[in-house]
Design an enzyme around this catalytic site. Structure first.
Site, PDB file in Angstrom:
ATOM      1  N   GLY A 229       0.590  -1.269  -0.235  1.00  0.00           N
ATOM      2  CA  GLY A 229       0.002   0.026   0.337  1.00  0.00           C
ATOM      3  C   GLY A 229       0.613   1.353  -0.117  1.00  0.00           C
ATOM      4  N   ASP A 230       2.265   1.399   0.292  1.00  0.00           N
ATOM      5  CA  ASP A 230       3.245   2.439   0.167  1.00  0.00           C
ATOM      6  C   ASP A 230       4.633   1.530  -0.507  1.00  0.00           C
ATOM      7  OD1 ASP A 230       3.459   4.653   0.809  1.00  0.00           O
ATOM      8  OD2 ASP A 230       3.644   4.577   2.797  1.00  0.00           O
ATOM      9  N   PHE A 231       4.585   1.426  -1.341  1.00  0.00           N
ATOM     10  CA  PHE A 231       5.190   1.253  -1.875  1.00  0.00           C
ATOM     11  C   PHE A 231       6.146   2.432  -2.147  1.00  0.00           C
ATOM     12  CE2 PHE A 231       8.551  -1.938  -4.338  1.00  0.00           C
ATOM     13  CZ  PHE A 231       9.020  -2.888  -3.099  1.00  0.00           C
TER      14      PHE A 231
END
Length: 372
Positions: A229-231
């Site tokens: 979700g937040d790469f």
């Protein structure tokens, strides 16, 4: 950090209901926690940046380096969700990806719920001591096509491995109203007033409309998975490799894990890498090539990649403005991604779907041909 943000995982509704959720532990308190919970002696403690959690680098006299992560009081109420995130890191580590793992407390648990008054009443915070991974953030390196390819490949491998997780609290990451999920792009409509007087407001509204009319009808053909979700550019660590390039040495911050779709992870990764590249439009091709070396897209996913990247730009532009109202002391950190989105969102919108896709998919094919 693009969209990035260790710890930006609470919903805006939750934060507005309770503004003072971010921990504010001082160094003596951190020293005491490490000694009491882990029987280690801190030799050095340094504060690390975060969105709404609190992170500290800790070197200990016994040897070793760690990150003490103190979860905000709102998310600390959801112990099951934090347990799944912690397990996911270990599961990735066991399956060959460089994720952090949690050090057990003296009682054998991987986290401890601590009650503390940080200046606005006694609240409870989940505390974990995580391994410190070597390397520098990818934002500090040159984003060569090969490194972008490896980034896309790693993102796809990560989601495939996460899909194999089995945990008793796995339903905790369903997170239906999670504001940073691309599935919840329409929720941005509640906050577009923050752009009143800004020409970008119309672009954001147009992107939201495109999501509802173009992406949603195709969503039934997206393949479901668990997203990191937040790469982003601050959650990926790299080290020099033997070919004068870089290899990925760390994956950080699982606070935004949620049930989503593979195409969401790819869109987020492309958007975040764009914020760090001198020629942002060139990012999509090698990232896409790396992703498809592991997980080729189906037609619906290909068709929606461009609008989903735009949706992530809109999230990174709008949502930090709301958080700034709540945490004005953290403005510089909150605006890291938003600053680039101000330029990149209108550029991407003006180029249009056809032109951007042409660049991305043709350069991805060329990259694959060169590797053969």
């Amino acid at each position: 950090m693009c969209c990035s943000t260790p710890g930006k995982h609470t919903t805006l509704t939750a934060i507005m209901a309770e503004k003072h959720t971010k921990p504010n532990f001082n160094q003596p308190q951190v020293d005491e926690l490490v000694k009491r919970l882990f029987k280690l002696t801190p030799a050095e403690i340094c504060s690390l940046p975060s969105y709404d959690d609190q992170n500290f680098y800790v070197a200990v006299a016994e040897g070793g380096e760690y990150v003490l992560k103190i979860v905000n009081s709102e998310d600390s109420k959801n112990v099951g969700m934090i347990e799944v995130q912690t397990y996911a890191m270990t599961f990735l580590h066991q399956n060959g990806l460089p994720a952090q793992t949690a050090l057990p407390t003296t009682s054998g648990k991987l986290m401890s719920l601590e009650e503390m008054d940080c200046g606005y009443g006694s609240q409870k915070y989940l505390v974990r001591l995580l391994t410190y991974l070597p390397g520098t953030t990818i934002s500090q390196s040159t984003l060569t096509p090969q490194l972008l390819y490896e980034t896309g490949k790693t993102a796809a491998r990560m989601d495939l491995i996460l899909q194999e997780i089995d945990h008793p609290h796995l339903n905790a990451i369903q997170r239906e109203n999670f504001i940073w999920s691309l599935s919840n792009t329409p929720l941005l409509e509640r906050y577009t007033h923050l752009l009143d007087g800004d020409p970008l407001q119309e672009v954001v509204k147009s992107v939201i409309h495109k999501y509802k009319t173009f992406v949603v009808p195709k969503q039934s053909n997206f393949r479901k998975c668990i997203n990191h979700g937040d790469f982003n550019d601050l959650n990926i660590l790299v080290q020099p490799d033997e070919n004068d390039g870089y290899k990925i040495s760390g994956i950080l911050d699982f606070g935004d894990m949620n049930s989503g779709y593979y195409i969401h992870e790819l869109a987020i990764t492309i958007m975040c890498m764009m914020t760090e590249h001198p020629n942002p439009i060139e990012v999509g091709g090698p990232v896409l090539a790396g992703w498809e070396s592991v997980l080729p897209l189906n037609e619906a996913e290909k068709d929606c990649l461009y609008p989903l990247v735009l949706c992530r730009f809109c999230q990174s532009l709008v949502l930090p403005r709301q958080f700034m109202l709540l945490y004005p002391e953290n403005v510089e950190y909150l605006m890291l991604c938003s600053r680039r989105s101000v330029d990149l969102l209108p550029m991407m919108w003006e180029l249009g779907k056809e032109q951007v896709e042409k660049v991305w998919f043709e350069s991805a094919a060329q990259f694959v041909d060169r590797k053969r």
